[in-house]
Design an enzyme around this catalytic site. Structure first.
Site, PDB file in Angstrom:
ATOM      1  N   PRO A 192       0.820  -1.221   0.000  1.00  0.00           N
ATOM      2  CA  PRO A 192       0.000   0.000   0.000  1.00  0.00           C
ATOM      3  C   PRO A 192       0.852   1.267   0.000  1.00  0.00           C
ATOM      4  CG  PRO A 192      -0.936  -1.620   1.494  1.00  0.00           C
ATOM      5  CD  PRO A 192       0.383  -2.176   1.028  1.00  0.00           C
ATOM      6  N   ARG A 193       0.235   2.351  -0.462  1.00  0.00           N
ATOM      7  CA  ARG A 193       0.978   3.586  -0.734  1.00  0.00           C
ATOM      8  C   ARG A 193       1.699   4.154   0.476  1.00  0.00           C
ATOM      9  NH1 ARG A 193      -3.559   6.342  -4.672  1.00  0.00           N
ATOM     10  NH2 ARG A 193      -2.998   5.048  -6.470  1.00  0.00           N
TER      11      ARG A 193
END
Ligand code: FAD
Length: 598
Positions: A307-308
């Protein structure tokens, strides 16, 4: 006072994906509907979306279904998401994509003719429906055509400065035409906020000039709560060079399609940053990571597709440790990994973006990238089924709404969010308007007050110019409430924000009301300040690190905070207060999803 007046059942503020989808739903439910937008129709932020729309259609992997998408979304948000929003989103996204296709959207196809689905960070299966790397353009084109064909009234280049209310709830909205500066008011029992995000509170951002947090601030002013405001998403890959383009997005599709991150020593450093939380589902070696692109069933995902928040923090750490590029970024390399023709076909916008803006040929050399403020997870607290805020008649959908993404949004989940909750907001707004038909009226005093507030910057002389104040606010948020935060820094930010508020109250603009960008910014600044204050207050309160909120002084997640949300609201003296609120209880049949193997 000279004032143009209109009467509708539903007024939608914002013409991005959420606003247009809400307007279509409200109109189809028989409501007299208007859409108001700051810029030209079709220019909303949604048009910039590149990678795709996340929807568990099962076209690439038949084993994908809404439960897997629900699970990925909740885990990506580190379990702070409102479970019901994540459930509705995962269940309804495939229908919203198919509906777009029925309305004329032309998605890329799989070899057997189905809608193609691509990989993105945090999604277990390839599930982003896309049109090259220009998905937002196709989405907006389709929704816009339908909105216009249905005959929904559009007020474009028109800014709403206030949501009007009485003791029973919403009565309408007040705003001005950007070109003439003339005032306009809409009487309406339902107002849907679909104004997007807050990116312009930060110095380096992928967001456009429109993202000044207007809807967040209008909702707060009208009495609604803002949830999860401490969570701001810094996309790991924005352009870093040349300075004039710093912050412009480099789509995650580059990594989804095989691109890898390297530091200045050439190391593929993401393997050093795999958190325990995602270890079981992440490849341990470069060989396994590379095999995953061809065989997802028997290999685990590359760490570049974590995830970012994880990837942004890793890049930040590499640069801080002196392993970054000379311009303060890291390298994103697809050139050595995929044939030039593949890159040009899959990532045409990226190819042109780098060629034209940075004179870099991404089929031959690596890009330089670094984190950029991209998305706000926080927003108006709404009822998941109806998108209703706590003020009767006020609804919010899209990026301006909170709760859906918890502490971190997965790529692709915004476009699907806009469609799912835009539709729900429009339907509920039409329903509310039916119940309140004939019961709302504009109050002259309130209109006069809104006009006075809008004209105030012209009345003052010798004040500062709004651009200096905006610059100082952006620098403050960048330096003190950015990717990594500490209590003393955030406290300092709050002191500076208070001083900036006084400067805003004293600033003056020159000239007259006809197209006057300085005046427009003067009216946007109070919105930017109040959302910045919400972000800072909530960031100070949450003493842990989770998703898009990292506290250097509290580096780990805290289970107690994992059960708590923060909600900002207006206090009696006009300030901003933050209250703790327990997370809503997830039903056992959904909780079971998290016990299954990753
Ligand atoms: P917007 O599309 O921004 O629309 C906001 C509207 O509100 C505009 O019409 C604006 O004029 C109007 N408005 C604002 N304030 C006022 C006011 N005071 N009065 C009147 N009108 C007002 N998400 C994905 O899921 N997949 C992707 O591939 C993806 N790629 C992205 C790429 C980029 C470069 C960026 C910046 C974002 C990307 N996102 C992506 C995120 C996603 O595009 C946005 O979160 C989403 O488009 C927001 O849509 P919205 O309808 O909420 O707001």
């Amino acid at each position: 006072m000279e004032l143009e007046r209109h009467a509708y059942d539903v007024v939608v503020v914002g013409a991005g994906g959420a606003g247009l989808r809400a307007a279509i739903a409200a109109h189809e439910d028989g409501a007299r509907t208007a859409v108001v937008c700051k810029s030209l129709l079709g220019k909303a932020h949604t048009v910039m979306a590149e990678g795709g729309i996340a929807a568990a259609m099962g076209n690439a992997y038949p084993e994908d279904d809404w439960r897997v998408h629900f699970r990925d979304t909740m885990r990506g948000g580190k379990m702070l998401n409102h479970w019901r929003m994540a459930q509705l989103h995962a269940q309804e996204a495939p229908d919203r994509v198919r509906e777009l296709e029925d309305w004329g959207a032309l998605f890329d196809r799989t070899p057997d003719g189905l809608i193609s689905q691509r990989d993105f960070g945090g999604h277990r299966y390839a599930r982003l429906a896309h049109v090259g790397d220009r998905t937002g353009l196709e989405l907006i084109r389709t929704l816009q055509q339908r909105t216009v064909a249905l005959g929904v009234d559009v007020f474009m280049e028109c800014t709403v400065t206030r949501v009007l209310t009485d003791d029973e709830g919403v009565t309408g909205a007040f705003g001005y035409w950007r070109e003439s500066g003339r005032f306009v008011a809409w009487e309406a029992p339902s107002v849907v906020l679909a104004t997007g995000g807050i990116g312009k509170a930060y110095k380096v951002t992928s967001n456009s000039w429109e993202y000044t947090g207007d809807g967040h601030s209008l909702a707060l002013q009208a009495g609604a709560g803002l949830v999860n405001m401490e969570f701001v998403q810094f996309h790991p890959t924005g352009m870093v060079w040349p300075p004039s383009v710093r912050g412009i997005l480099v789509t995650e599709s580059v990594r989804g399609d095989g691109g890898v991150l390297r530091n200045s020593a050439g190391n593929r450093f993401m393997f050093d940053y795999i958190p325990d939380y995602f270890r079981k589902e992440t490849a341990e070696t470069e060989d396994e990571a590379d095999r995953w692109y061809e065989d997802k069933k028997n290999n685990r995902r590359p760490p570049e597709l974590l995830p970012r928040d994880e990837v942004a923090r890793a890049i930040n750490s590499e640069v801080k440790a002196g392993r970054g590029t000379v311009h303060g970024g890291v390298f994103l390399d697809i050139a050595s990994r995929r044939p030039a023709e593949y890159v040009r076909k899959r990532l045409p916008s990226m190819y042109h973006q780098f060629k034209e803006l940075a004179d870099v040929d991404i089929t031959a050399e690596a890009m330089e990238v670094g984190p950029t403020c991209h998305y706000v997870m926080g927003g108006v607290e709404v009822d998941p089924d109806t998108a209703a805020a706590r003020v009767p008649g006020l609804f919010a959908a899209g990026e301006v709404a909170g709760g859906m993404h918890g502490s971190n949004r997965l790529g692709g989940n915004s476009l699907s969010d806009l469609l799912v909750f835009g539709r729900r907001a429009g339907t509920a707004a039409a329903e509310h308007a039916r119940k309140r038909a004939g019961l709302v009226a504009l109050v002259e005093e309130e209109l006069a007050d809104a006009a006075r507030a809008a004209l105030a910057p012209f009345e003052r002389e010798g004040g500062e110019n709004p651009y200096t104040v905006q610059h100082d606010l952006q620098q403050t948020m960048h330096d003190l409430v950015g990717i990594i935060r500490t209590a003393p820094e955030v406290e300092q930010a709050l002191v500076r924000i208070a001083a900036l508020r006084e400067r805003v109250a004293a600033l003056s603009v020159e000239g007259h009301r006809q197209y006057n960008p300085g005046w427009h910014l003067a009216l946007d600044l109070p919105h930017l300040l109040v959302v910045s204050e919400c972000i800072a207050r909530a960031a100070l309160e949450r003493e842990e690190s989770r998703g898009g909120h990292t506290r250097d002084d509290f580096p780990a997640p805290d289970p107690e905070w994992g059960r708590t949300n923060l909600v900002c609201a207006r206090t009696a003296d006009g300030g901003v207060g933050v209250a703790r609120q327990p997370l809503p209880q997830m039903p056992p049949e959904l909780a079971e999803v998290f016990e299954e193997a990753p």
